[in-house]
Design a protein around this motif. Structure first.
Motif, PDB file in Angstrom:
ATOM      1  N   HIS A  91       0.824  -1.216   0.000  1.00  0.00           N
ATOM      2  CA  HIS A  91       0.000   0.000   0.000  1.00  0.00           C
ATOM      3  C   HIS A  91       0.861   1.271   0.000  1.00  0.00           C
ATOM      4  O   HIS A  91       0.349   2.367  -0.228  1.00  0.00           O
ATOM      5  CB  HIS A  91      -0.926   0.018   1.223  1.00  0.00           C
ATOM      6  N   LYS A  92       2.170   1.115   0.247  1.00  0.00           N
ATOM      7  CA  LYS A  92       3.073   2.268   0.237  1.00  0.00           C
ATOM      8  C   LYS A  92       3.691   2.522  -1.138  1.00  0.00           C
ATOM      9  O   LYS A  92       4.408   3.504  -1.322  1.00  0.00           O
ATOM     10  CB  LYS A  92       4.196   2.059   1.264  1.00  0.00           C
ATOM     11  N   GLU A  93       3.437   1.628  -2.078  1.00  0.00           N
ATOM     12  CA  GLU A  93       4.029   1.762  -3.415  1.00  0.00           C
ATOM     13  C   GLU A  93       3.471   2.990  -4.146  1.00  0.00           C
ATOM     14  O   GLU A  93       2.310   3.370  -3.952  1.00  0.00           O
ATOM     15  CB  GLU A  93       3.737   0.517  -4.250  1.00  0.00           C
ATOM     16  N   THR A  94       4.308   3.593  -4.992  1.00  0.00           N
ATOM     17  CA  THR A  94       3.847   4.690  -5.844  1.00  0.00           C
ATOM     18  C   THR A  94       2.886   4.134  -6.892  1.00  0.00           C
ATOM     19  O   THR A  94       3.210   3.169  -7.589  1.00  0.00           O
ATOM     20  CB  THR A  94       5.035   5.365  -6.549  1.00  0.00           C
ATOM     21  N   CYS A  95       1.716   4.737  -6.981  1.00  0.00           N
ATOM     22  CA  CYS A  95       0.693   4.232  -7.910  1.00  0.00           C
ATOM     23  C   CYS A  95       0.608   5.102  -9.159  1.00  0.00           C
ATOM     24  O   CYS A  95       1.254   6.165  -9.253  1.00  0.00           O
ATOM     25  CB  CYS A  95      -0.658   4.159  -7.201  1.00  0.00           C
ATOM     26  N   LEU A  96      -0.177   4.670 -10.118  1.00  0.00           N
ATOM     27  CA  LEU A  96      -0.249   5.346 -11.419  1.00  0.00           C
ATOM     28  C   LEU A  96      -0.714   6.789 -11.277  1.00  0.00           C
ATOM     29  O   LEU A  96      -0.230   7.684 -11.971  1.00  0.00           O
ATOM     30  CB  LEU A  96      -1.179   4.577 -12.361  1.00  0.00           C
ATOM     31  N   ILE A  97      -1.693   7.028 -10.397  1.00  0.00           N
ATOM     32  CA  ILE A  97      -2.128   8.392 -10.102  1.00  0.00           C
ATOM     33  C   ILE A  97      -2.245   8.531  -8.590  1.00  0.00           C
ATOM     34  O   ILE A  97      -2.232   7.539  -7.863  1.00  0.00           O
ATOM     35  CB  ILE A  97      -3.472   8.749 -10.779  1.00  0.00           C
ATOM     36  N   THR A  98      -2.361   9.759  -8.139  1.00  0.00           N
ATOM     37  CA  THR A  98      -2.472  10.033  -6.710  1.00  0.00           C
ATOM     38  C   THR A  98      -3.898  10.439  -6.380  1.00  0.00           C
ATOM     39  O   THR A  98      -4.496  11.268  -7.070  1.00  0.00           O
ATOM     40  CB  THR A  98      -1.512  11.162  -6.299  1.00  0.00           C
ATOM     41  N   GLN A  99      -4.417   9.857  -5.315  1.00  0.00           N
ATOM     42  CA  GLN A  99      -5.781  10.159  -4.881  1.00  0.00           C
ATOM     43  C   GLN A  99      -5.878   9.865  -3.390  1.00  0.00           C
ATOM     44  O   GLN A  99      -5.424   8.823  -2.917  1.00  0.00           O
ATOM     45  CB  GLN A  99      -6.784   9.304  -5.661  1.00  0.00           C
ATOM     46  N   GLU A 100      -6.449  10.787  -2.626  1.00  0.00           N
ATOM     47  CA  GLU A 100      -6.501  10.612  -1.174  1.00  0.00           C
ATOM     48  C   GLU A 100      -7.389   9.442  -0.767  1.00  0.00           C
ATOM     49  O   GLU A 100      -6.993   8.572  -0.001  1.00  0.00           O
ATOM     50  CB  GLU A 100      -6.993  11.895  -0.506  1.00  0.00           C
ATOM     51  N   ASN A 101      -8.611   9.415  -1.254  1.00  0.00           N
ATOM     52  CA  ASN A 101      -9.563   8.367  -0.871  1.00  0.00           C
ATOM     53  C   ASN A 101      -9.568   7.272  -1.929  1.00  0.00           C
ATOM     54  O   ASN A 101     -10.212   7.409  -2.975  1.00  0.00           O
ATOM     55  CB  ASN A 101     -10.972   8.958  -0.698  1.00  0.00           C
ATOM     56  N   ARG A 102      -8.811   6.221  -1.672  1.00  0.00           N
ATOM     57  CA  ARG A 102      -8.711   5.131  -2.641  1.00  0.00           C
ATOM     58  C   ARG A 102      -9.855   4.149  -2.439  1.00  0.00           C
ATOM     59  O   ARG A 102     -10.354   3.973  -1.314  1.00  0.00           O
ATOM     60  CB  ARG A 102      -7.359   4.436  -2.499  1.00  0.00           C
ATOM     61  N   PRO A 103     -10.312   3.508  -3.524  1.00  0.00           N
ATOM     62  CA  PRO A 103     -11.475   2.607  -3.432  1.00  0.00           C
ATOM     63  C   PRO A 103     -11.209   1.409  -2.540  1.00  0.00           C
ATOM     64  O   PRO A 103     -10.070   0.957  -2.385  1.00  0.00           O
ATOM     65  CB  PRO A 103     -11.717   2.185  -4.880  1.00  0.00           C
ATOM     66  N   MET A 104     -12.279   0.874  -1.968  1.00  0.00           N
ATOM     67  CA  MET A 104     -12.189  -0.291  -1.099  1.00  0.00           C
ATOM     68  C   MET A 104     -12.394  -1.567  -1.902  1.00  0.00           C
ATOM     69  O   MET A 104     -12.799  -1.546  -3.061  1.00  0.00           O
ATOM     70  CB  MET A 104     -13.251  -0.195   0.003  1.00  0.00           C
ATOM     71  N   ALA A 105     -12.141  -2.693  -1.238  1.00  0.00           N
ATOM     72  CA  ALA A 105     -12.271  -4.003  -1.893  1.00  0.00           C
ATOM     73  C   ALA A 105     -13.715  -4.272  -2.261  1.00  0.00           C
ATOM     74  O   ALA A 105     -14.649  -3.861  -1.562  1.00  0.00           O
ATOM     75  CB  ALA A 105     -11.760  -5.091  -0.960  1.00  0.00           C
ATOM     76  N   ARG A 106     -13.887  -4.989  -3.393  1.00  0.00           N
ATOM     77  CA  ARG A 106     -15.238  -5.395  -3.791  1.00  0.00           C
ATOM     78  C   ARG A 106     -15.771  -6.462  -2.851  1.00  0.00           C
ATOM     79  O   ARG A 106     -16.920  -6.418  -2.428  1.00  0.00           O
ATOM     80  CB  ARG A 106     -15.218  -5.906  -5.237  1.00  0.00           C
ATOM     81  N   THR A 107     -14.926  -7.444  -2.544  1.00  0.00           N
ATOM     82  CA  THR A 107     -15.287  -8.497  -1.588  1.00  0.00           C
ATOM     83  C   THR A 107     -14.045  -8.899  -0.809  1.00  0.00           C
ATOM     84  O   THR A 107     -12.927  -8.783  -1.318  1.00  0.00           O
ATOM     85  CB  THR A 107     -15.841  -9.751  -2.303  1.00  0.00           C
ATOM     86  N   LEU A 108     -14.244  -9.329   0.408  1.00  0.00           N
ATOM     87  CA  LEU A 108     -13.143  -9.822   1.231  1.00  0.00           C
ATOM     88  C   LEU A 108     -13.429 -11.255   1.647  1.00  0.00           C
ATOM     89  O   LEU A 108     -14.593 -11.616   1.867  1.00  0.00           O
ATOM     90  CB  LEU A 108     -12.956  -8.934   2.469  1.00  0.00           C
ATOM     91  N   PRO A 109     -12.427 -12.088   1.831  1.00  0.00           N
ATOM     92  CA  PRO A 109     -11.016 -11.788   1.557  1.00  0.00           C
ATOM     93  C   PRO A 109     -10.737 -11.718   0.057  1.00  0.00           C
ATOM     94  O   PRO A 109     -11.514 -12.206  -0.757  1.00  0.00           O
ATOM     95  CB  PRO A 109     -10.292 -12.966   2.202  1.00  0.00           C
ATOM     96  N   TYR A 110      -9.580 -11.095  -0.276  1.00  0.00           N
ATOM     97  CA  TYR A 110      -9.177 -11.043  -1.681  1.00  0.00           C
ATOM     98  C   TYR A 110      -8.918 -12.456  -2.188  1.00  0.00           C
ATOM     99  O   TYR A 110      -8.382 -13.299  -1.477  1.00  0.00           O
ATOM    100  CB  TYR A 110      -7.911 -10.195  -1.836  1.00  0.00           C
ATOM    101  N   SER A 111      -9.293 -12.673  -3.434  1.00  0.00           N
ATOM    102  CA  SER A 111      -9.173 -14.017  -4.010  1.00  0.00           C
ATOM    103  C   SER A 111      -7.710 -14.387  -4.250  1.00  0.00           C
ATOM    104  O   SER A 111      -6.818 -13.526  -4.327  1.00  0.00           O
ATOM    105  CB  SER A 111      -9.933 -14.091  -5.338  1.00  0.00           C
ATOM    106  N   PHE A 112      -7.508 -15.678  -4.402  1.00  0.00           N
ATOM    107  CA  PHE A 112      -6.171 -16.187  -4.713  1.00  0.00           C
ATOM    108  C   PHE A 112      -5.671 -15.604  -6.031  1.00  0.00           C
ATOM    109  O   PHE A 112      -4.501 -15.206  -6.146  1.00  0.00           O
ATOM    110  CB  PHE A 112      -6.210 -17.713  -4.775  1.00  0.00           C
ATOM    111  N   SER A 113      -6.536 -15.521  -7.038  1.00  0.00           N
ATOM    112  CA  SER A 113      -6.125 -14.998  -8.347  1.00  0.00           C
ATOM    113  C   SER A 113      -5.671 -13.550  -8.241  1.00  0.00           C
ATOM    114  O   SER A 113      -4.691 -13.151  -8.887  1.00  0.00           O
ATOM    115  CB  SER A 113      -7.277 -15.105  -9.354  1.00  0.00           C
ATOM    116  N   THR A 114      -6.369 -12.758  -7.437  1.00  0.00           N
ATOM    117  CA  THR A 114      -5.982 -11.352  -7.280  1.00  0.00           C
ATOM    118  C   THR A 114      -4.589 -11.238  -6.680  1.00  0.00           C
ATOM    119  O   THR A 114      -3.730 -10.517  -7.196  1.00  0.00           O
ATOM    120  CB  THR A 114      -7.001 -10.615  -6.389  1.00  0.00           C
ATOM    121  N   GLU A 115      -4.338 -11.972  -5.581  1.00  0.00           N
ATOM    122  CA  GLU A 115      -3.012 -11.874  -4.968  1.00  0.00           C
ATOM    123  C   GLU A 115      -1.945 -12.489  -5.869  1.00  0.00           C
ATOM    124  O   GLU A 115      -0.840 -11.959  -5.972  1.00  0.00           O
ATOM    125  CB  GLU A 115      -2.985 -12.548  -3.603  1.00  0.00           C
TER     126      GLU A 115
END
Length: 931
Positions: free
Chosen positions: A349-373
């Motif tokens: 979560h500390k990595e530099t991302c493509l754009i900067t935005q204060e309020n980043r979107p939340m997960a669609r569902t938890l836990p994150y799937s194996f494919s996502t990770e």
């Protein structure tokens, strides 16, 4: 195979337990006697005890009615448990090695059943050791075996054994638990190699310690290329075979149980977190900084295994792959590691991302799937593995070039010991380079890597455009540079940089890889991100995408051949008309306020941009796009926001002036130092720090000269190319004086008396080609000579223009074999001379103009005076228009300024033109007066 009966035939295979039979007074075994007999036999056994117990198990299974021998099953595993737990009771046995050997050569399903029943026996015992405790010495032996495995020499029994073990859930858990690192004590990434799972990735042709010699490509300079090809083929075959087995082991672990999958993901997260230093830019320039990290071979092998695991959402042959790809949740990288949320990569979560935005979107569902990770694990592994190795290869290539030059200098000066030392260093470096290249070009890995890159391109575009991955290339939204997505604030830059790096690498080392598949999605990626700061904030990455764009173009573009699939890509792609605009946008934007890059660094980005421009200009479709942008610029030369093509031309001229001037300056310094070398003043400097400093300075100036000469020549070539069909922008009042003075200045230096200052030995060593520069500059004169404004501007340049300038140029053209240009250049010279005469008389007339009529910057009469709103200074419109192209501020007080804000000074303009008219009338009357 034991008996208590003495009367057996001599050829009977049974072993008579004479002492035990005498003590027990029995001829048939009961359970107690059997347990005692087997233990006694095992202690004195000369052959493998493990194999003996396994053969007992085989015979037990061959009996139909097992009720008669039910106790045998228990006896077998009681003794096996005892043997593995207390090997000191069996000093003649190599128990753990034998157990691994047994599993390495499985006999149909019997071996798996043997292992399964043994583990079941362990779990059923009360107050006994756990599976992990019983197998701990076996796993340690296995780790040692795997760590010492050679790519080509010896067997792979350890891998085969672990493949069998990984299929058992309890043993799979023990394997992973033994590998999980104690984060309170583990400090460096290299410790990951000391784990059981880590030992699976150690076998590689790349040396484990940077800078040491490899077992492969020994002294490459002494072997023909055919030997290297054979070695490379052997490495590929062995690497594919070993990592395929490793992939199957991890596949088994992930499928074993939810708990084992979670633990395995945790281990992978630990490895990537502890080795994140490998991805730092400084680490690529100082390999000693990587000694505490896992080796290059380890990380590239890990990436290869993860790529195989990604096939379900990357395969181009699977119609369901895109749907699986669409379910990868970009918000994963914004989440922290917490229990149960499916995130195992620390600090992502500390990595530099493509754009900067204060309020980043939340997960669609938890836990994150194996494919996502798995998707992000793989990207991180590629960043720390394949990408880092490619960066080291580029650094090696530069170092190798410097060593070659040092070798040539030492050879010419007859320093034999130095020559031998440099040759040895070159051999070590080339050996490492060939090892790196071999690993990155393993055919199956390269194929999987390419599929993953294509899938990533689709996913990135889909995330930016808010569409399904299967629709990204056809989406109309890709041309809207303002549209963006909040998901981009979660996606780390390394996901995109991995794509860029692979295309550049594949185009350089394996161009046929890119030719085997459609590249539409990769070009779409360039169009979506390169020209849009709203989708990619980092100006360095947007500029670097030009090299990726160049990598998508045909490698044989300079040859006469039928259109390739890559050429068709740039004509048939649905958004192909946006390519030129996107390229020019990034060319200009890297110098804009707030988006700029370091001044010197921008020229590294320019080179692939120039290569891309040349290819695009060669295609009629894209040449038309250049001309349309030029026409748009001509119609809006004084707009508040300078037109894109005008910005481009202005920067092109800025670059040409700077690069050529710096290049000539360095050539003059080199000439001076070469004179010092030849007249004896340099060799007389005593060997030591002073001489070393002089040599270092000379080499540094040589490097700078090569770079500036090369880039200056490329810039002039682009100007030459553009002016063949685009002229209006170059001869507009805002640009024409700069263009003319630039051409005059450099032509005078290259053909005039100062040309002797740049005459050094071996022009080619410094990328200095004055003949081509003169030719290109003369061609630009010819291209623009139809415009009177241009010829007038040439004649008005008091610094460099003289009536002899073109005569000197003609003399040089005839000597360099470009006599065909002389006729056209003479026409230019005649026209310039004619206009110079007329202009001189006009200048004489208005030379006594009042100060209020003079431009405060250029000291020339203002033909169209305007007032700057902030400073209230009056300047000529062409002067401030030219200034605002490079700097949108008031030159007198640095306040922000645009062309729309300037105020016309109509009253002063009328006064100036009225005064000029009166002066000309007086001159006419004076000329008509009889003498």
């Amino acid at each position: 195979m034991l008996t208590l009966k003495p009367n057996r035939k001599k050829d009977c295979p049974l072993y008579y337990m004479q002492d035990l039979a005498g003590a027990l007074k029995l001829e048939c075994f009961d359970q107690t006697a059997l347990d005692q007999a087997v233990l006694e036999y095992a202690v004195g056994l000369q052959d493998s005890l493990v194999n003996y117990l396994f053969q007992c198990f085989e015979r037990y299974h061959s009996i139909g009615n097992k009720s008669r021998v039910s106790g045998v099953h228990k006896t077998i595993f009681v003794n096996l448990d005892l043997a593995l737990s207390q090997p000191e009771l069996f000093p003649k046995q190599n128990l753990h090695e034998d157990f691994i050997q047994l599993l390495a050569f499985p006999i149909e399903e019997t071996t798996s059943k043997f292992l399964e029943d043994f583990i079941k026996h362990i779990l059923e015992q009360e107050n006994s050791s756990s599976v992990a405790e019983v197998f701990e010495p076996v796993l340690l032996c296995l780790k040692t075996k795997l760590a010492s495995m050679h790519l080509l020499v010896g067997n792979q029994n350890g891998l085969d054994a672990m493949l069998v073990m990984s299929k058992n859930p309890a043993l799979a858990k023990a394997i992973v638990l033994s590998s999980i690192l104690d984060e309170s004590s583990v400090k460096v990434g290299r410790q990951c190699e000391d784990t059981l799972l880590g030992s699976l990735f150690l076998c590689s042709c790349i040396p484990r310690v940077p800078g040491t010699t490899s077992d492969f490509f020994d002294r490459p300079s002494r072997s023909p290329p055919s030997v290297h090809v054979t070695t490379e083929g052997n490495i590929w075959a062995a690497s594919e075979r070993i990592m395929d087995k490793t992939y199957k082991i991890f596949y088994n672990l992930f499928k074993s149980s939810p708990e084992v999958q979670d633990l395995t993901r945790k281990w992978l997260g630990q490895v990537l977190a502890l080795n994140k230093a490998r991805g730092q830019m400084w680490a690529q320039h100082d390999t000693t900084a990587l000694v505490d990290c896992a080796s290059d071979g380890f990380m590239t092998n890990l990436g290869a295994v993860l790529l195989q695991l990604c096939r379900p959402f990357c395969s181009q042959d699977d119609p369901k792959a895109y749907d699986r790809l669409s379910k990868i949740d970009a918000s994963f990288c914004a989440a922290k590691v917490t229990d149960g949320n499916g995130v195992h990569i620390a600090d992502l979560h500390k990595e530099t991302c493509l754009i900067t935005q204060e309020n980043r979107p939340m997960a669609r569902t938890l836990p994150y799937s194996f494919s996502t990770e798995l998707f992000f694990l793989t990207h991180r592994a590629l960043e720390l593995g394949a990408k880092a190795v490619h960066s080291q290869m580029l650094q090696m290539s530069q170092n190798f070039s410097r060593l070659q030059r040092a070798y040539q200098d030492a050879e010419q000066s007859g320093q034999t010991p130095v020559v031998q030392q440099i040759q040895e260093r070159m051999d070590v470096m080339m050996s490492s380079y060939l090892c790196f290249k071999a690993v990155l070009l393993v055919p199956e890995w390269l194929k999987l890597h390419f599929e993953f890159i294509l899938a990533t391109s689709k996913w990135l575009c889909a995330s930016a455009l808010g569409t399904h991955p299967s629709n990204v290339t056809s989406s109309e939204l890709s041309s809207n540079k303002e549209q963006t997505s909040e998901l981009l604030s979660c996606i780390p830059e390394f996901c995109l940089s991995n794509v860029m790096d692979f295309v550049v690498f594949a185009n350089r080392f394996s161009p046929t890889t890119l030719d085997r598949s459609k590249l539409d999605d990769l070009l779409t990626l360039v169009l979506v991100f390169m020209g849009s700061p709203n989708r990619l904030k980092n100006p360095h990455m947007r500029a670097a995408m030009a090299e990726m764009l160049d990598g998508l173009m045909p490698p044989d573009r300079g040859q006469a051949s039928p259109p390739s699939s890559r050429t068709k890509l740039f004509v048939e792609h649905p958004r192909s008309k946006d390519v030129v605009r996107t390229l020019l946008h990034v060319f200009a934007s890297i110098e804009m306020t707030g988006q700029g890059v370091a001044f010197e660094q921008k020229f590294n980005y320019r080179r692939p941009m120039y290569a891309a421009m040349k290819f695009l200009w060669s295609l009629k479709f894209h040449r038309r796009q250049f001309k349309l942008l030029a026409a748009e610029a001509e119609a809006n030369m004084e707009a508040a926001q300078p037109p894109l093509f005008l910005q481009f031309v202005n920067l092109l001229i800025n670059d040409a002036i700077y690069l050529l001037d710096e290049g000539l300056s360095y050539m003059a310094q080199l000439k001076e130092q070469q004179i010092q070398r030849s007249d004896g003043s340099w060799p007389n400097v005593a060997a030591g720090p002073q001489r070393h400093q002089r040599e270092a300075t000379y080499q540094h100036i040589t490097m700078l000269a090569r770079f500036h000469n090369l880039m200056g020549r490329e810039t002039i070539r682009i100007l030459d190319m553009m002016t063949t069909e685009v002229k209006g922008v170059f001869v507009h009042s805002a640009m024409v004086d700069r263009v003319a003075s630039m051409l005059n200045y450099f032509l005078l230096h290259l053909v005039g008396p100062k040309k002797r200052d740049f005459k050094v030995k071996d022009f080619g060593d410094y990328e200095f080609d004055p003949a081509e520069l003169v030719s290109c500059i003369c061609q630009i004169y010819c291209h623009l000579s139809d415009a009177d404004e241009f010829c007038t501007a040439v004649s008005q340049d008091g610094r460099s223009y003289s009536s002899q300038l073109f005569e000197l140029a003609e003399d040089v053209l005839s000597r360099i074999g470009r006599g065909a240009l002389i006729g056209d250049l003479r026409l230019v010279a005649e026209k310039v001379a004619k206009l110079a005469t007329a202009q001189a008389s006009d200048e004489d007339l208005i030379s006594a103009a009042p100060d209020e009529f003079l431009d405060p910057i250029m000291s020339s009469v203002m033909m169209n005076p305007v007032i700057l709103p902030s400073s209230r200074v009056t300047v000529d419109r062409s002067t401030i228009a030219r200034h605002l192209l490079s700097d949108q501020s008031d030159p007198f007080n640095r306040s922000p300024l645009t062309m729309e804000e300037i105020l016309p000074d109509d009253e002063l303009r009328k006064k100036i033109h009225q005064w000029i008219s009166e002066v000309k009338k007086k001159a006419v009357l004076r000329d008509d007066r009889p003498t």
